[in-house]
Design a protein around this motif. Structure first.
Motif, PDB file in Angstrom:
ATOM      1  N   SER A  25     -23.241 -12.134   4.152  1.00 32.03           N
ATOM      2  CA  SER A  25     -21.824 -12.553   4.305  1.00 32.03           C
ATOM      3  C   SER A  25     -21.319 -13.442   3.075  1.00 32.03           C
ATOM      4  CB  SER A  25     -21.886 -13.500   5.592  1.00 32.03           C
ATOM      5  OG  SER A  25     -22.542 -14.703   5.364  1.00 32.03           O
ATOM      6  N   ARG A  26     -20.123 -13.687   3.189  1.00 29.35           N
ATOM      7  CA  ARG A  26     -19.550 -14.535   1.929  1.00 29.35           C
ATOM      8  C   ARG A  26     -18.487 -15.423   2.610  1.00 29.35           C
ATOM      9  NH1 ARG A  26     -14.957 -11.983  -0.517  1.00 29.35           N
ATOM     10  NH2 ARG A  26     -14.482  -9.904   0.632  1.00 29.35           N
ATOM     11  N   GLN A  27     -18.151 -16.272   1.683  1.00 26.64           N
ATOM     12  CA  GLN A  27     -17.004 -17.410   2.072  1.00 26.64           C
ATOM     13  C   GLN A  27     -15.776 -16.960   1.356  1.00 26.64           C
ATOM     14  OE1 GLN A  27     -17.583 -19.480   4.976  1.00 26.64           O
ATOM     15  NE2 GLN A  27     -19.302 -18.316   5.025  1.00 26.64           N
ATOM     16  N   LEU A  28     -14.669 -17.166   1.948  1.00 27.01           N
ATOM     17  CA  LEU A  28     -13.401 -16.902   1.116  1.00 27.01           C
ATOM     18  C   LEU A  28     -12.352 -17.705   1.811  1.00 27.01           C
ATOM     19  CD1 LEU A  28     -11.690 -15.611  -1.092  1.00 27.01           C
ATOM     20  CD2 LEU A  28     -11.187 -13.732   0.315  1.00 27.01           C
ATOM     21  N   GLY A  29     -12.257 -18.951   1.307  1.00 26.85           N
ATOM     22  CA  GLY A  29     -11.322 -20.044   2.141  1.00 26.85           C
ATOM     23  C   GLY A  29     -11.552 -20.196   3.600  1.00 26.85           C
ATOM     24  N   ARG A  30     -10.847 -20.046   4.563  1.00 23.44           N
ATOM     25  CA  ARG A  30     -11.116 -20.450   5.860  1.00 23.44           C
ATOM     26  C   ARG A  30     -12.012 -19.260   6.435  1.00 23.44           C
ATOM     27  NH1 ARG A  30      -5.038 -20.517   7.788  1.00 23.44           N
ATOM     28  NH2 ARG A  30      -4.486 -18.345   7.341  1.00 23.44           N
ATOM     29  N   TYR A  31     -12.454 -18.071   5.761  1.00 23.03           N
ATOM     30  CA  TYR A  31     -12.612 -17.057   6.394  1.00 23.03           C
ATOM     31  C   TYR A  31     -14.371 -16.933   6.181  1.00 23.03           C
ATOM     32  CZ  TYR A  31      -8.106 -15.656   7.121  1.00 23.03           C
ATOM     33  OH  TYR A  31      -6.991 -15.962   7.491  1.00 23.03           O
ATOM     34  N   ASN A  32     -15.122 -16.465   6.892  1.00 21.66           N
ATOM     35  CA  ASN A  32     -16.568 -16.180   6.671  1.00 21.66           C
ATOM     36  C   ASN A  32     -16.403 -14.547   6.977  1.00 21.66           C
ATOM     37  OD1 ASN A  32     -19.333 -15.698   6.666  1.00 21.66           O
ATOM     38  ND2 ASN A  32     -19.609 -16.482   8.665  1.00 21.66           N
ATOM     39  N   ILE A  33     -16.839 -14.078   5.966  1.00 20.59           N
ATOM     40  CA  ILE A  33     -16.692 -12.315   5.766  1.00 20.59           C
ATOM     41  C   ILE A  33     -18.093 -11.943   5.987  1.00 20.59           C
ATOM     42  CG2 ILE A  33     -15.783 -10.385   4.753  1.00 20.59           C
ATOM     43  CD1 ILE A  33     -14.059 -12.450   3.080  1.00 20.59           C
ATOM     44  N   SER A  34     -18.156 -11.310   6.976  1.00 23.10           N
ATOM     45  CA  SER A  34     -19.726 -10.729   7.181  1.00 23.10           C
ATOM     46  C   SER A  34     -19.389  -9.029   6.913  1.00 23.10           C
ATOM     47  CB  SER A  34     -20.030 -10.798   8.763  1.00 23.10           C
ATOM     48  OG  SER A  34     -20.350 -12.231   8.957  1.00 23.10           O
ATOM     49  N   LEU A  35     -20.565  -8.748   6.368  1.00 21.99           N
ATOM     50  CA  LEU A  35     -20.595  -7.092   5.795  1.00 21.99           C
ATOM     51  C   LEU A  35     -21.850  -6.403   6.697  1.00 21.99           C
ATOM     52  CD1 LEU A  35     -19.795  -4.955   3.794  1.00 21.99           C
ATOM     53  CD2 LEU A  35     -21.410  -5.595   2.410  1.00 21.99           C
ATOM     54  N   TYR A  36     -21.140  -5.183   7.176  1.00 21.70           N
ATOM     55  CA  TYR A  36     -22.457  -4.359   8.098  1.00 21.70           C
ATOM     56  C   TYR A  36     -22.226  -3.041   7.360  1.00 21.70           C
ATOM     57  CZ  TYR A  36     -22.165  -8.204  11.548  1.00 21.70           C
ATOM     58  OH  TYR A  36     -22.564  -9.197  11.787  1.00 21.70           O
ATOM     59  N   HIS A  37     -23.435  -2.330   7.647  1.00 22.09           N
ATOM     60  CA  HIS A  37     -23.192  -0.727   7.588  1.00 22.09           C
ATOM     61  C   HIS A  37     -23.478  -0.099   8.817  1.00 22.09           C
ATOM     62  CE1 HIS A  37     -25.118   3.257   6.314  1.00 22.09           C
ATOM     63  NE2 HIS A  37     -24.110   2.969   5.478  1.00 22.09           N
ATOM     64  N   VAL A  38     -22.524   0.851   9.317  1.00 22.59           N
ATOM     65  CA  VAL A  38     -22.308   1.452  10.445  1.00 22.59           C
ATOM     66  C   VAL A  38     -22.090   2.935  10.148  1.00 22.59           C
ATOM     67  CG1 VAL A  38     -20.996   1.283  12.703  1.00 22.59           C
ATOM     68  CG2 VAL A  38     -21.215  -0.988  11.053  1.00 22.59           C
ATOM     69  N   ASP A  39     -22.932   3.669  10.571  1.00 27.11           N
ATOM     70  CA  ASP A  39     -22.831   5.186  10.846  1.00 27.11           C
ATOM     71  C   ASP A  39     -22.218   5.638   9.369  1.00 27.11           C
ATOM     72  OD1 ASP A  39     -23.753   5.195  13.292  1.00 27.11           O
ATOM     73  OD2 ASP A  39     -21.610   4.978  14.419  1.00 27.11           O
ATOM     74  N   GLY A  40     -22.792   5.356   8.474  1.00 29.12           N
ATOM     75  CA  GLY A  40     -22.034   6.057   7.071  1.00 29.12           C
ATOM     76  C   GLY A  40     -20.939   5.367   6.710  1.00 29.12           C
ATOM     77  N   PHE A  41     -20.329   4.193   7.010  1.00 30.57           N
ATOM     78  CA  PHE A  41     -19.450   3.407   6.306  1.00 30.57           C
ATOM     79  C   PHE A  41     -19.713   1.840   6.476  1.00 30.57           C
ATOM     80  CE2 PHE A  41     -18.285   3.802  10.973  1.00 30.57           C
ATOM     81  CZ  PHE A  41     -17.598   2.530  11.216  1.00 30.57           C
TER      82      PHE A  41
END
Length: 76
Positions: A25-41
């Protein structure tokens, strides 16, 4: 990925949490952005910390969209 895109956002979030692999995950202003790998994307879940809601879920396959995460990776 098309099947994922047409799901309502609540079902997209549930699908990512159940079937996806959390990468980071990363922070961008007021957002916490979580990255996932799901079924080839990849899928980003944008969580608004101020109002405690999911702002967006963005699926993608283009690996150039992983660039913002590279600064967070420590190579030994």
């Amino acid at each position: 990925m098309f099947e994922f895109i047409i799901l309502p956002s609540e079902e997209q979030a549930q699908y990512v949490w159940e079937k996806g692999t959390f990468l980071m995950s990363r922070q961008l202003g007021r957002y916490n952005i979580s990255l996932y790998h799901v079924d080839g994307f990849y899928a980003e879940i944008w969580y608004n910390k101020l109002d405690n809601t999911i702002y967006a879920i963005t699926p993608f396959k283009d690996t150039s969209r992983l660039e913002p995460y590279l600064a967070e990776i420590e190579l030994c």
